[in-house]
Design an enzyme around this catalytic site. Structure first.
Site, short mmCIF file in Angstrom:
data_model
loop_
_atom_site.label_atom_id
_atom_site.label_comp_id
_atom_site.label_asym_id
_atom_site.label_seq_id
_atom_site.Cartn_x
_atom_site.Cartn_y
_atom_site.Cartn_z
N GLY A 134 47.54 38.20 48.24
CA GLY A 134 47.17 38.89 47.02
C GLY A 134 48.03 40.13 46.84
O GLY A 134 47.91 41.08 47.61
N LYS A 173 30.19 51.30 48.92
CA LYS A 173 31.32 51.04 48.01
C LYS A 173 30.93 50.01 46.96
O LYS A 173 31.25 50.16 45.77
CB LYS A 173 32.53 50.57 48.81
N ALA A 207 47.42 45.80 43.36
CA ALA A 207 47.68 47.19 43.74
C ALA A 207 47.31 47.45 45.20
O ALA A 207 48.10 48.03 45.96
CB ALA A 207 46.92 48.13 42.82
N ASN A 260 30.44 50.43 36.99
CA ASN A 260 31.02 49.44 36.10
C ASN A 260 30.02 48.93 35.07
O ASN A 260 30.38 48.69 33.91
CB ASN A 260 31.62 48.28 36.90
N SER A 268 37.40 49.85 36.50
CA SER A 268 38.25 48.66 36.54
C SER A 268 37.71 47.52 35.69
O SER A 268 38.47 46.81 35.03
CB SER A 268 38.43 48.19 37.99
#
Length: 462
Positions: free
Chosen positions: A138, A337, A141, A345, A406
């Protein structure tokens, strides 16, 4: 317009809160953070820029920074004041929460060049015994940043990429911007794991919607008997109950691993847990910007013991220039987290709002805290410690006023959200423990409805 949309959506959210929570849980609004000039306040709790050589990871005041910060994270010139008032805890943490807990328990690379220059990556000196091979599956970023740091530490690094990313990385190398400095790292890249062979460590850094048994089977050529695996942990992972003492030891999260294929393809015995506390964005194929670092990449064995494989990897991260705490309870890190991601979100997607807009609406801040309070009951039942309070996490995150969460970014550009698998991992965990999450479920449902309606609208316009 963004503020008006936020107010309208939050009226719906408040109605849902009225249904899901008792009167005692709606006692007081929260005071949002006061920020000057729309810039992020430095509060001394985490790193706002990548440290240059010789600097500490933790800084206590903005004058400690030698590198220019991104515009939306620069401390204001004229004021460094903290919150005008601290966040206040709503009464959800009182008798109702205690009763819920009781019932549930009973039920069971730095570059030393001038600004604007581009430097080629030079690996750091290392001992031969420290060298190991790693493959990152992957090339987003986070995957590219891990590859950069470990390559800089002198490790044998391969990236698994595809499409435009693959072509750019092959042709131009990885271009990574840290603070105001850009570096180029030449890293081996391929789209065929069989060309790589067995490695010492395998990271899987794709987003949850792209993570499934097909990927796990595709990477089998990388995995040997002594390979250490680091699967995604942006939601509650499939291995959660492996090695956890108690009546739930060895239980499976059905929707995280429906047929047990992940468990078989990536045995939990070979897994160490990790998560990430930093902000990195992909600005184009093969191009990444590191915005700030907090705790870096915490690592830990699932059973909390010390091990050479954790120590060796953490030492390589630190040699490459990023903090990597060795933690005795990696589940606590992952839970916090994942919960932060879920709460922020959901509110951002429902309100179509950046952090600064959320911070300016007290009801939105209260909703964030209510979601966190409700879901932290799960951690209480599991006996997981929450080292940083929900209030502090909210303050810290909303201080980045220009930041867009995000999933809201993905929604705006038409990419699938991670919300459904993230929520179902929490819901399955809570169900096994006998904990109800009515407020969170209601808000997630409306957020998923918005994702579906946006997809229908795009399809109608195409």
């Amino acid at each position: 317009p963004e503020g008006r949309i936020t107010a309208q959506v939050l009226r719906v959210g408040r109605a849902l809160l009225d249904i899901a929570a008792p009167d005692s849980a709606r006692a007081m609004p929260l005071t949002p953070r006061v920020v000057s000039q729309g810039k992020r306040l430095h509060d001394g709790n985490d790193v706002r820029a990548y440290p240059v050589a010789g600097e500490p990871y933790k800084k206590n005041n903005p004058q400690d920074f030698k590198q220019r910060l991104p515009d939306d994270e620069s401390p204001p010139d004229e004021t460094l004041q903290a919150l005008s008032q601290p966040l206040q805890r709503p009464s959800l943490a009182g008798a109702d929460r205690a009763a819920t807990r009781s019932a549930a328990s009973a039920s069971t690379s730095e570059a030393g060049t001038a600004v604007g220059a581009v430097a080629e990556l030079a690996p750091q000196p290392m001992q031969v015994s420290d060298r190991f091979s790693v493959c990152i599956v992957g090339a987003g970023a986070i995957g590219c940043h891990i590859a950069y740091v470990l390559r800089r530490a002198g490790c044998d690094v391969t990236l698994i990429a595809r499409g435009e990313n693959l072509r750019a990385l092959r042709a131009d190398g990885l271009r990574i911007t840290i603070g105001s400095e850009e570096s180029i790292a030449r890293i081996r890249v391929t789209d065929r794991p069989e060309e790589v062979g067995v490695v010492d460590y395998v990271f899987l850094t794709m987003k949850v919607p792209g993570w499934n048994s097909t990927v796990a089977n595709m990477i089998q050529p990388l995995i040997g008997a002594h390979t250490t695996l680091l699967p995604p942990t942006t939601s509650i992972p499939y291995w959660w109950f492996h090695g956890m003492k108690g009546p739930l030891e060895g239980r499976r999260l059905e929707r995280a691993d429906p047929a047990g294929e992940l468990w078989r393809a990536m045995p939990p015995e070979q897994v160490i847990g990790f998560t990430m506390w930093l902000s990195a964005v992909q600005t184009g194929p093969g191009c990444v910007t590191l915005r700030h670092v907090q705790r870096g990449y915490p690592l830990g064995e699932l059973d909390g013991t010390k091990s050479r494989r954790v120590e060796r990897l953490a030492a390589a991260f630190e040699r490459g220039g990023i903090p990597s705490p060795r933690v005795p309870c990696i589940r606590s890190e992952i839970f916090i987290k994942s919960l932060n991601s879920l709460a922020f979100n959901v509110v951002a997607v429902l309100g179509n709002a950046s952090n600064g807009v959320i911070a300016d609406v007290p009801e939105a801040v209260e909703t964030l805290l209510s979601i966190m309070e409700e879901c932290e009951v799960v951690a209480d039942v599991l006996g997981l410690s929450i080292a940083q309070s929900a209030e502090s996490r909210i303050q810290q995150t909303l201080s980045a006023r220009m930041h867009t969460m995000s999933m809201l970014h993905d929604l705006r550009i038409g990419k699938p959200l991670e919300l459904s698998p993230l929520w179902t991992s929490f819901e399955d965990l809570a169900t096994l423990l006998g904990v109800r999450l009515p407020l969170t479920k209601a808000l997630v449902g409306v957020a998923l409805l918005r994702e579906q309606s946006e997809a229908v609208s795009r399809q109608a316009c195409s």
